[in-house]
Every structure is written in C-alpha cells, then in structure tokens.
Design a protein around this motif. Structure first.
Motif, PDB file in Angstrom:
ATOM      1  N   THR A  15       0.844  -1.201   0.000  1.00 45.14           N
ATOM      2  CA  THR A  15       0.000   0.000   0.000  1.00 45.14           C
ATOM      3  C   THR A  15       0.876   1.246   0.000  1.00 45.14           C
ATOM      4  O   THR A  15       0.561   2.233   0.651  1.00 45.14           O
ATOM      5  N   ASN A  16       1.970   1.195  -0.753  1.00 41.10           N
ATOM      6  CA  ASN A  16       2.791   2.400  -0.867  1.00 41.10           C
ATOM      7  C   ASN A  16       2.116   3.387  -1.818  1.00 41.10           C
ATOM      8  O   ASN A  16       1.130   3.074  -2.481  1.00 41.10           O
ATOM      9  N   ILE A  17       2.646   4.584  -1.873  1.00 44.65           N
ATOM     10  CA  ILE A  17       2.037   5.661  -2.667  1.00 44.65           C
ATOM     11  C   ILE A  17       1.942   5.276  -4.139  1.00 44.65           C
ATOM     12  O   ILE A  17       0.906   5.498  -4.786  1.00 44.65           O
ATOM     13  N   THR A  75      -4.018   3.478   6.579  1.00 45.61           N
ATOM     14  CA  THR A  75      -3.159   3.447   5.391  1.00 45.61           C
ATOM     15  C   THR A  75      -3.259   4.761   4.636  1.00 45.61           C
ATOM     16  O   THR A  75      -2.238   5.364   4.279  1.00 45.61           O
ATOM     17  N   SER A  78      -1.631   7.622   6.799  1.00 42.45           N
ATOM     18  CA  SER A  78      -0.169   7.543   6.904  1.00 42.45           C
ATOM     19  C   SER A  78       0.505   7.750   5.553  1.00 42.45           C
ATOM     20  O   SER A  78       1.531   8.437   5.463  1.00 42.45           O
ATOM     21  N   GLU A  79      -0.058   7.194   4.494  1.00 43.33           N
ATOM     22  CA  GLU A  79       0.530   7.396   3.167  1.00 43.33           C
ATOM     23  C   GLU A  79       0.311   8.841   2.697  1.00 43.33           C
ATOM     24  O   GLU A  79       1.146   9.404   1.994  1.00 43.33           O
ATOM     25  N   ASP A 100       5.038  -1.593   2.180  1.00 40.49           N
ATOM     26  CA  ASP A 100       4.076  -1.392   3.264  1.00 40.49           C
ATOM     27  C   ASP A 100       2.983  -2.445   3.115  1.00 40.49           C
ATOM     28  O   ASP A 100       2.030  -2.270   2.363  1.00 40.49           O
TER      29      ASP A 100
END
Length: 181
Positions: A15-17, A75, A78-79, A100
């Motif tokens: 679940t990164n950008i 998520t 935080s992202e 992530d």
C-alpha cells in the motif's frame, strides 16, 4: 520464493504511494494478506488472542468493520502524510515505493476497540498501556508506519458505537475470584 522474487511480489501488493495511485482497491485488499519477513509468529499470536476475542465479542461483521476501517483509513492517512513529506522535501521521492504490507493496522484497531471489552476501572490501565505501546514509537520516531499504528488504535477507539451493548464487559476481578474457587 527467492529474495528478489519475494521483494517484487510484495512490492506489487504494497500500500505504498506508487501502488495506491495505480490500483488502490487491489492493494488495500492484497496488502492485508501478507506479512513482511520474520514477523509472522508475533502476528499469529496477537491475531489469535486479540482477533479471536474481538470477533467472538463483536460478531463477524462488526469485527470486520473495525479491521477494514483501521486498515484502510490508517493506510490512507499515513501514506497521505508520507506524500506530504515527499512534496515538502522532508522524505526522498523513493519513499513512494516503500514496502508497506501486513495486517498490523487492522490488529492495532482491534487492540483499540477491545478497550471497551474490559470493565471499568480495569480498562483504564489497559488503555494507558495501549497508548504507550503505540504512542511512544510515534513520538520517538515519527515514521509513516508509527503514525499508521497510532491512528489505527484511535480508529479502534472511535469504533465504540460498534461495541456498545455487546454484552457484559470482562471483569478481571471476577475471573480471578472464579479461579480461586
């Protein structure tokens, strides 16, 4: 899996950008199905203890609502904070590709909502420990992951309406008295 294949496999489910911008629904679902490296045993133990208790107490749909809310909202928050840090030049652009994955945000949300499972006054020391366990790492080293865990606990605490009326809270004093006979 070879280390190279595993890294690529998990990065595509992260679940990164970068992945959130490509296919958010897919990565929000698939990231919760994996754990990173050697952390499977602590998560298995915590999952068994906390999630099983929460699901029995809340019922499957309410438990799942807490898990999904904590995982998805923490998520995104935080992202989003990481994206702002990248735009402000505080974090490197490569942070958009950070790995992530995992169920830890869902677990932290469940830990938070379980506060309401414990009878007063016992719930207050539990809550203090939870806030210390998740708050100190965030205060000491405010990473996006520490932020996500702390936010997840707060989301779990905000799920009080799902916990209201779910039976008599657990009283440790009664349990100890019953064990003594």
């Amino acid at each position: 899996m070879s280390p190279e294949f595993e890294k690529d496999f998990l990065r595509q489910r992260s679940t990164n950008i970068h992945e959130l911008s490509r296919d958010p629904v897919r990565v929000l679902i698939t990231s919760a199905m994996w754990i990173d490296g050697g952390y499977w045993l602590p998560y298995a133990v915590l999952y068994t203890v906390f999630h099983a208790q929460a699901e029995r107490w809340l019922g499957t749909l309410r438990w799942l609502a807490v898990c999904v809310a904590a995982h998805v909202l923490a998520t995104l928050i935080s992202e989003g904070a990481l994206l702002k840090a990248i735009h402000d030049g505080v974090a490197p652009h490569s942070a958009a590709y950070t790995l992530d994955i995992g169920v830890s945000y869902a677990l932290a949300g469940v830990v938070g909502v379980l506060t309401y499972r414990i009878a007063a006054p016992w719930r207050y020391p539990y809550l203090a420990v939870v806030l210390i366990v998740y708050g100190v790492p965030f205060a000491a080293s405010p990473t996006f992951t520490a932020l996500g865990h702390f936010v997840s606990v707060l989301i779990g605490l905000a799920c009080f309406p799902l916990a209201r009326g779910r039976g008599k809270p657990w009283n440790p004093k009664e349990t100890l008295a019953a064990l003594r006979g």
